[in-house]
Design an enzyme around this catalytic site. Sequence first.
Site, mmCIF file in Angstrom:
data_model
loop_
_atom_site.group_PDB
_atom_site.id
_atom_site.type_symbol
_atom_site.label_atom_id
_atom_site.label_comp_id
_atom_site.label_asym_id
_atom_site.label_seq_id
_atom_site.Cartn_x
_atom_site.Cartn_y
_atom_site.Cartn_z
ATOM 1 N N TRP A 73 0.736 -1.212 -0.035
ATOM 2 C CA TRP A 73 -0.072 -0.032 0.053
ATOM 3 C C TRP A 73 0.937 1.204 -0.088
ATOM 4 C CZ3 TRP A 73 -2.499 -3.199 4.125
ATOM 5 C CH2 TRP A 73 -3.427 -4.102 3.761
ATOM 6 N N HIS A 136 6.379 -8.516 7.223
ATOM 7 C CA HIS A 136 5.359 -7.747 8.009
ATOM 8 C C HIS A 136 3.949 -8.435 7.820
ATOM 9 C CE1 HIS A 136 4.618 -3.627 9.922
ATOM 10 N NE2 HIS A 136 3.518 -3.806 9.394
ATOM 11 N N GLU A 171 4.601 -8.740 13.938
ATOM 12 C CA GLU A 171 3.504 -8.740 15.221
ATOM 13 C C GLU A 171 2.895 -9.838 15.319
ATOM 14 O OE1 GLU A 171 2.815 -3.999 15.989
ATOM 15 O OE2 GLU A 171 1.085 -5.013 15.126
ATOM 16 N N GLU A 258 9.206 -1.069 15.631
ATOM 17 C CA GLU A 258 7.951 0.170 15.248
ATOM 18 C C GLU A 258 7.294 0.831 16.557
ATOM 19 O OE1 GLU A 258 5.048 -1.776 12.876
ATOM 20 O OE2 GLU A 258 3.424 -1.111 14.156
ATOM 21 N N SER A 265 -4.411 1.955 17.046
ATOM 22 C CA SER A 265 -5.200 1.699 15.637
ATOM 23 C C SER A 265 -4.287 2.669 14.658
ATOM 24 C CB SER A 265 -6.451 2.316 15.713
ATOM 25 O OG SER A 265 -6.468 3.810 15.899
ATOM 26 N N LYS A 297 -0.596 8.566 4.370
ATOM 27 C CA LYS A 297 -2.112 8.052 4.838
ATOM 28 C C LYS A 297 -2.736 8.955 5.762
ATOM 29 C CE LYS A 297 -4.561 4.053 6.634
ATOM 30 N NZ LYS A 297 -4.778 2.657 7.156
ATOM 31 N N GLU A 299 -4.039 9.656 8.531
ATOM 32 C CA GLU A 299 -3.941 8.964 10.137
ATOM 33 C C GLU A 299 -3.035 9.416 10.833
ATOM 34 O OE1 GLU A 299 -3.827 4.640 9.947
ATOM 35 O OE2 GLU A 299 -1.647 4.754 9.669
#
Length: 332
Positions: A73, A136, A171, A258, A265, A297, A299
């Site tokens: 993405w 990922h 994760e 990370e 979220s 993005k 966010e």
Amino acid sequence: MEEPLPPGEQPPVVVEPGPTAPTSPATPTHPTPAPLASPVATNGKLQVVGNQIQNQNGVAVQLKGMSLFWSQWGGAFYNASVVNSLTDNWKVTVVRAAMGVEEGGYLTNPAAEKARVKTVVDAAIAKGIYVIIDWHDHNATQHTAQAKAFFTEMAQLYKNTPNVIFEIFNEPDYESWSEVRAYAVEVIGAIRGAGAPNLVVVGTPTWSQGVDAAASNPITQYPNVAYTLHFYAGTHGQWLRDRAAAALSKGIALFVTEFGTCDASGNGNLNLNETQLWIDFMNSRKLSWANWSLHDKPETASALVPGASTTGNWPASALTPSGTFIKQKLLQ
């Protein structure tokens, strides 16, 4: 934790027909030397000693940088110009290539995703910074064979390259540590079997917060292994720092591959005060870190505003509040 959002909130993945990416040689014949005075020229091969990641001189090293977004993405940012800008203008010492595995990622289109990762890795090598090759995935234990094949190829290619760090499970979500550990032993075995001594980072349970479980039963079959700690400052506070401190006290090394300045979220509740507490903690423990994420993005966790350049050299107006804060911390 940037868990995948509900359908409709991510752009559709379109797989374009085209030629297969050329196969890389097993190893570079003559690895590119790191530029003089670059982070890799200074620190060289990374090695876990006790609960520290140390450089070639036995000194604890703390890397700081940015994580790119899921490659399927955020692939527009997987280019050398971005890596160059982050190195020159943000002074990062590490960049993370977050190769998406599911949802239209590597499992669907391996040649394209692998090519994106190699582009970032090779750009980082040219600049003399460290680079994380990140599987990922939230379900890596279901993709052990694919992960082993991928990391075997990457290990053969970059085993003589001290810049490269292998993050083999981003994760884990609901997997137990025993499941993650068994997967990790297999994948690390493939990496070491290919002759690569590079640092390996292993995800921990519950979106890489379960560092206590890893500390209680660490991987002993192979050397040079650290464990993943992820946090989002709007969700995770002192209790997780206490857990991390306890894990360190048991002798394992941690790497914050990370973290976000907001809710888990990836959106809402920008909390720079709590982020600063985390940065103070990481600095005090020499924990290396990569901020989520170098992306546009819309966010809170994104460092760039929507529509920001995909080739770097971003003006201040192109940075979000999170991006502005993190860039300042990188320049300190």
